[in-house]
Design an enzyme around this catalytic site. Structure first.
Site, PDB file in Angstrom:
ATOM      1  N   SER A   1       7.770  -5.485   7.689  1.00  0.00           N
ATOM      2  CA  SER A   1       8.565  -6.452   6.926  1.00  0.00           C
ATOM      3  C   SER A   1       8.800  -7.724   7.743  1.00  0.00           C
ATOM      4  O   SER A   1       7.845  -8.366   8.168  1.00  0.00           O
ATOM      5  CB  SER A   1       9.883  -5.800   6.491  1.00  0.00           C
ATOM      6  OG  SER A   1      10.537  -6.560   5.522  1.00  0.00           O
TER       7      SER A   1
ATOM      8  N   ASP B   1       6.105  -3.557  -4.268  1.00  0.00           N
ATOM      9  CA  ASP B   1       7.085  -4.000  -3.267  1.00  0.00           C
ATOM     10  C   ASP B   1       7.874  -5.192  -3.804  1.00  0.00           C
ATOM     11  O   ASP B   1       7.302  -6.217  -4.153  1.00  0.00           O
ATOM     12  CB  ASP B   1       6.343  -4.391  -1.983  1.00  0.00           C
ATOM     13  CG  ASP B   1       7.273  -4.623  -0.802  1.00  0.00           C
ATOM     14  OD1 ASP B   1       8.468  -4.888  -1.020  1.00  0.00           O
ATOM     15  OD2 ASP B   1       6.791  -4.528   0.346  1.00  0.00           O
TER      16      ASP B   1
ATOM     17  N   HIS C   1       8.622  -0.662  -0.640  1.00  0.00           N
ATOM     18  CA  HIS C   1       8.607  -1.445   0.595  1.00  0.00           C
ATOM     19  C   HIS C   1       8.368  -0.629   1.875  1.00  0.00           C
ATOM     20  O   HIS C   1       7.524  -0.996   2.687  1.00  0.00           O
ATOM     21  CB  HIS C   1       9.925  -2.210   0.712  1.00  0.00           C
ATOM     22  CG  HIS C   1       9.956  -3.198   1.835  1.00  0.00           C
ATOM     23  ND1 HIS C   1       9.045  -4.234   1.945  1.00  0.00           N
ATOM     24  CD2 HIS C   1      10.795  -3.317   2.902  1.00  0.00           C
ATOM     25  CE1 HIS C   1       9.326  -4.948   3.023  1.00  0.00           C
ATOM     26  NE2 HIS C   1      10.370  -4.414   3.623  1.00  0.00           N
TER      27      HIS C   1
END
Length: 348
Positions: free
Chosen positions: A122, A239, A269
C-alpha cells in the site's frame, strides 16, 4: 515536533530500552521487528508497511521467507504503531524514505554480502518505489502488494487534490477522510483483527499525510518509464484503498526485463489477509518469486538492475489469477501468457 513523553515510552507504555528500535535523524524512536532464520541467513528482506498500520502484522509473509533462511526486518514508520511521532502525520514523505535507508544501512553493515529484497504494501509500496528510484542498486528484487500509485479519478478529482494540498499547508492535521475496515479484506476474521488492533490507526486521515502521499504517487507516475529493476506486482481488482490501475500502469510503462503483474480477481486490499485460498496463493507467490532470484538458487546470478532494453527484445510475463465468486473452494484458475504488448507512448 515529535510526540515524545518525558520517560520515552512507546505508545503502548513500554520503555524503548526494552524494545528493539533505532533512533532516526529527528531523534525519534522507531520500533523495529526482526524475524531471524534458524540457520545462517542467505538474504535480507525488508518489509515496508502501509498507512495507519504497523510491522507486527506481517508474520505470515516473514515466516514464509525465514524458512528459506532469509533474515526479514521492518520498522514502524514515524507516527505509526509503536514508533514515536504524531499519529499519521509527517512533514514530508521523504522522512519515510530516509528512515527506511537508515534501517537498511544498519542491516547491510552487519550483512554486507547478502542480497537485499524489499516488500512494500500500500503506502509502503509507494515508499518502496521511491526508495528504489534513489538507490536501485541496493535491491536484488522488489515485491509490491497493492501499491498506492494512482488516485481514484472519481473521489480524487484534480480540484479535490488541489484543495487537499492547500489545506495541508494551512491545517496539516485536519481530518479529510477515513479508511473503512470492511475494505481491507473479504475475510471477516481479518476485518475483525484490523478493527480491534490497538496499534492500527482508526481515526480520520489527516490532510498533510494525504497530500504528501499524493505527491509521492505523482513522483512515481512521472518516473515509471525509468524503472529497470526486477519487480513483482500483486493487486486485487476490487481494491477500494489503492487503485489497481496504478499497478497496471507501472507494469505497462516500466522498462524492466524481469517484471510480473498478478491480478487477484474479486480480492480487496490486504491480499495476504484475504480469504484463505487467496492469501495462501499470495504468500506462496511472494515466497517463490524471491527464492527464484536468490543468486545461490540459480545457475546464473540474480537479475541486476539493467540498462534500458530495446522494446522488441522485451518479453513480459503476465499472470492473471482468478478466484471465482461462485465457488471459493475450487482451485483458482491460472492463466499465464507470454505477451509483447505495444509500448504506450510516453506522456509529456
Amino acid at each position: 515536533m515529535a510526540e515524545v513523553t518525558a520517560s520515552r515510552l512507546s505508545p503502548l507504555g513500554k520503555p524503548y530500552s526494552e524494545l528493539k528500535h533505532i533512533v532516526n535523524a529527528d531523534g525519534q524512536n522507531l520500533y523495529c521487528k526482526y524475524w531471524e532464520p534458524e540457520e545462517e541467513p542467505i538474504a535480507l528482506v525488508v518489509l515496508v508497511h502501509g498507512m495507519g498500520e504497523h510491522c507486527e502484522r506481517y508474520d505470515r509473509i516473514a515466516g514464509a521467507l525465514t524458512k528459506h533462511n532469509m533474515l526479514v526486518f521492518a520498522h514502524d514508520h514515524v507516527g505509526h504503531g509503536q514508533s514515536e511521532g504524531i499519529r499519521l502525520d509527517v512533514k514530508t514523505f521523504q522522512v519515510y524514505i530516509r528512515d527506511l535507508f537508515q534501517h537498511i544501512d544498519v542491516m547491510k553493515k552487519k550483512h554486507p554480502k547478502l542480497p537485499l529484497f524489499m516488500v512494500g504494501h500500500s503506502m509502503g509500496g509507494t515508499i518502496a518505489i521511491l526508495a528504489a528510484f534513489e538507490r536501485s542498486s541496493l535491491f536484488t528484487g522488489i515485491v509490491l502488494s497493492s501499491p498506492a500509485i494512482d488516485v481514484n479519478p472519481v473521489t480524487a478529482t484534480p480540484f479535490k487534490v488541489f484543495m487537499a494540498k492547500m489545506v495541508a499547508s494551512i491545517i496539516p492535521q485536519l481530518p479529510i477522510g477515513s479508511l473503512d475496515p470492511n475494505d481491507v479484506s473479504r475475510n471477516p476474521e481479518s476485518v475483525k483483527s484490523y478493527s480491534e488492533d490497538p496499534l492500527v490507526y482508526h481515526s480520520a486521515i489527516k490532510a498533510r499525510i494525504g497530500a504528501q502521499t499524493v505527491k509521492g504517487m505523482e513522483r512515481i507516475r512521472n518516473g515509471l518509464s525509468d524503472i529497470r529493476w526486477p519487480f513483482l506486482l500483486q493487486h486485487g481488482d476490487e481494491d477500494k484503498m489503492a487503485e489497481v490501475s496504478g499497478s497496471r500502469l507501472m507494469y505497462e510503462k516500466a522498462a524492466s526485463k524481469d517484471k510480473t503483474l498478478t491480478i487477484y480477481e474479486g480480492s480487496y486490499h490486504e491480499l495476504d489477509k484475504e480469504l484463505e485460498e487467496v492469501a495462501a496463493k499470495v504468500v506462496g507467490e511472494i515466497e517463490e518469486w524471491i527464492v527464484k532470484r536468490l543468486p545461490s538458487q540459480n545457475s546464473q546470478e540474480a537479475p541486476e538492475p539493467e540498462a534500458a532494453a530495446d522494446d522488441k527484445d522485451r518479453k513480459e510475463d503476465v499472470e492473471v489469477i482468478t478466484a471465482t465468486a461462485e465457488d471459493r473452494k475450487e482451485e483458482a484458475e491460472v492463466n499465464t501468457e507470454d505477451v509483447q504488448p505495444e509500448v504506450p507512448a510516453e506522456s509529456s
